[in-house]
Design a protein around this motif. Structure first.
Motif, mmCIF file in Angstrom:
data_model
loop_
_atom_site.group_PDB
_atom_site.id
_atom_site.type_symbol
_atom_site.label_atom_id
_atom_site.label_comp_id
_atom_site.label_asym_id
_atom_site.label_seq_id
_atom_site.Cartn_x
_atom_site.Cartn_y
_atom_site.Cartn_z
ATOM 1 N N VAL A 60 0.837 -1.194 0.000
ATOM 2 C CA VAL A 60 0.000 0.000 0.000
ATOM 3 C C VAL A 60 0.874 1.247 0.000
ATOM 4 N N VAL A 61 1.907 1.259 0.832
ATOM 5 C CA VAL A 61 2.814 2.408 0.911
ATOM 6 C C VAL A 61 3.530 2.616 -0.422
ATOM 7 N N ARG A 62 3.966 1.555 -1.040
ATOM 8 C CA ARG A 62 4.672 1.660 -2.322
ATOM 9 C C ARG A 62 3.787 2.305 -3.383
ATOM 10 N N ARG A 63 2.526 1.858 -3.486
ATOM 11 C CA ARG A 63 1.600 2.435 -4.469
ATOM 12 C C ARG A 63 1.292 3.899 -4.159
ATOM 13 N N LEU A 64 1.115 4.204 -2.884
ATOM 14 C CA LEU A 64 0.803 5.572 -2.490
ATOM 15 C C LEU A 64 1.975 6.510 -2.779
ATOM 16 N N LYS A 65 3.176 6.080 -2.462
ATOM 17 C CA LYS A 65 4.357 6.898 -2.751
ATOM 18 C C LYS A 65 4.500 7.148 -4.243
ATOM 19 N N ALA A 66 4.274 6.139 -5.057
ATOM 20 C CA ALA A 66 4.375 6.292 -6.512
ATOM 21 C C ALA A 66 3.316 7.271 -7.025
ATOM 22 N N ARG A 119 4.376 10.869 -6.034
ATOM 23 C CA ARG A 119 5.511 11.326 -6.845
ATOM 24 C C ARG A 119 5.084 11.629 -8.274
ATOM 25 N N ALA A 120 4.171 10.837 -8.815
ATOM 26 C CA ALA A 120 3.717 11.045 -10.192
ATOM 27 C C ALA A 120 2.844 12.295 -10.312
ATOM 28 N N ALA A 121 2.014 12.557 -9.321
ATOM 29 C CA ALA A 121 1.100 13.694 -9.375
ATOM 30 C C ALA A 121 1.833 15.024 -9.254
ATOM 31 N N MET A 122 2.830 15.066 -8.429
ATOM 32 C CA MET A 122 3.543 16.306 -8.149
ATOM 33 C C MET A 122 4.981 15.904 -7.862
ATOM 34 N N ASP A 123 5.910 16.442 -8.543
ATOM 35 C CA ASP A 123 7.302 16.033 -8.386
ATOM 36 C C ASP A 123 7.758 16.326 -6.951
ATOM 37 N N ALA A 124 7.390 15.450 -6.043
ATOM 38 C CA ALA A 124 7.621 15.647 -4.617
ATOM 39 C C ALA A 124 8.458 14.506 -4.055
ATOM 40 N N SER A 125 9.129 14.791 -2.972
ATOM 41 C CA SER A 125 9.877 13.758 -2.256
ATOM 42 C C SER A 125 8.953 13.150 -1.204
ATOM 43 N N VAL A 126 8.913 11.825 -1.153
ATOM 44 C CA VAL A 126 7.998 11.130 -0.251
ATOM 45 C C VAL A 126 8.765 10.041 0.485
ATOM 46 N N CYS A 127 8.548 9.942 1.793
ATOM 47 C CA CYS A 127 9.129 8.841 2.556
ATOM 48 C C CYS A 127 8.195 8.476 3.702
ATOM 49 N N GLU A 128 8.339 7.260 4.180
ATOM 50 C CA GLU A 128 7.569 6.822 5.342
ATOM 51 C C GLU A 128 8.250 7.402 6.569
ATOM 52 N N ALA A 129 7.517 8.217 7.328
ATOM 53 C CA ALA A 129 8.128 9.003 8.393
ATOM 54 C C ALA A 129 8.152 8.304 9.746
ATOM 55 N N LEU A 174 -1.759 17.343 -3.382
ATOM 56 C CA LEU A 174 -1.141 16.176 -2.743
ATOM 57 C C LEU A 174 -2.111 15.508 -1.760
ATOM 58 N N THR A 175 -2.857 16.299 -1.031
ATOM 59 C CA THR A 175 -3.843 15.751 -0.103
ATOM 60 C C THR A 175 -4.938 15.009 -0.868
ATOM 61 N N HIS A 176 -5.386 15.581 -1.976
ATOM 62 C CA HIS A 176 -6.413 14.946 -2.798
ATOM 63 C C HIS A 176 -5.914 13.612 -3.369
ATOM 64 N N VAL A 177 -4.683 13.594 -3.839
ATOM 65 C CA VAL A 177 -4.109 12.356 -4.381
ATOM 66 C C VAL A 177 -4.033 11.293 -3.290
ATOM 67 N N ALA A 178 -3.616 11.678 -2.087
ATOM 68 C CA ALA A 178 -3.527 10.717 -0.978
ATOM 69 C C ALA A 178 -4.896 10.156 -0.625
ATOM 70 N N ALA A 227 -6.390 3.254 1.755
ATOM 71 C CA ALA A 227 -6.391 3.590 3.170
ATOM 72 C C ALA A 227 -7.164 4.886 3.369
ATOM 73 N N GLU A 228 -7.579 5.124 4.595
ATOM 74 C CA GLU A 228 -8.351 6.307 4.943
ATOM 75 C C GLU A 228 -7.419 7.390 5.484
ATOM 76 N N LEU A 229 -7.472 8.568 4.906
ATOM 77 C CA LEU A 229 -6.669 9.700 5.362
ATOM 78 C C LEU A 229 -7.299 10.236 6.640
ATOM 79 N N ILE A 230 -6.554 10.188 7.747
ATOM 80 C CA ILE A 230 -7.144 10.604 9.025
ATOM 81 C C ILE A 230 -6.552 11.916 9.561
ATOM 82 N N ARG A 231 -5.364 12.307 9.060
ATOM 83 C CA ARG A 231 -4.772 13.569 9.543
ATOM 84 C C ARG A 231 -3.804 14.120 8.512
ATOM 85 N N VAL A 232 -3.826 15.444 8.363
ATOM 86 C CA VAL A 232 -2.899 16.143 7.478
ATOM 87 C C VAL A 232 -2.297 17.300 8.265
#
Length: 93
Positions: free
Chosen positions: A24-30, A33-43, A73-77, A83-88
Motif C-alpha cells: 500500500v505504501v509503495r503504491r501511495l508513494k508512486a 511522486r507522479a502527481a507532483m514532483d515531490a519527495s515522499v518517505c515513510e516518516a 497532494l492531499t487529494h491524491v492521498a 487507506a483512509e486519510l485521518i490527519r494532514v
C-alpha cells in the motif's frame, strides 16, 4: 522559494501484515511522486501494520502555488490509497 511539507497519516484496516502495508505504501508513494514532483518517505509508525505516516516535501515559488500543491497532494492521498486519510499536517518554510 517555499518548501511545502506535509505529514499525512492514513489508516489501512485491510492490512494484516507489514507485507500488506508495504505494498500500500509503495503504491501511495508512486502516486504522490507522479502527481507532483515531490519527495515522499515513510516518516514513522513503521512497526504498526495498520497505520501509515508519510512525509511529503516539494518546492513552490509562492504561497498560492504552495497552497495548490498541498491541496493536490492531499487529494491524491485521499483518492489513490487503499487507506483512509485521518490527519494532514501542513507546514510552509
Amino acid at each position: 522559494m517555499i518548501v511545502v511539507y506535509l505529514e499525512l497519516t492514513l489508516r489501512a484496516p485491510m492490512c494484516n501484515s507489514l507485507k500488506d502495508k508495504r505494498s500500500v505504501v509503495r503504491r501511495l508513494k508512486a502516486s504522490l511522486r507522479a502527481a507532483m514532483d515531490a519527495s515522499v518517505c515513510e516518516a514513522s509508525a513503521q512497526e504498526h501494520h495498520r497505520l501509515i505516516v508519510l512525509a511529503v516535501a516539494a518546492l513552490a515559488f509562492d504561497s498560492a502555488q504552495a497552497d495548490a500543491m498541498a491541496q493536490r497532494l492531499t487529494h491524491v492521498a485521499e483518492c489513490a490509497a487503499d487507506a483512509e486519510l485521518i490527519r494532514v499536517e501542513k507546514e510552509y518554510r
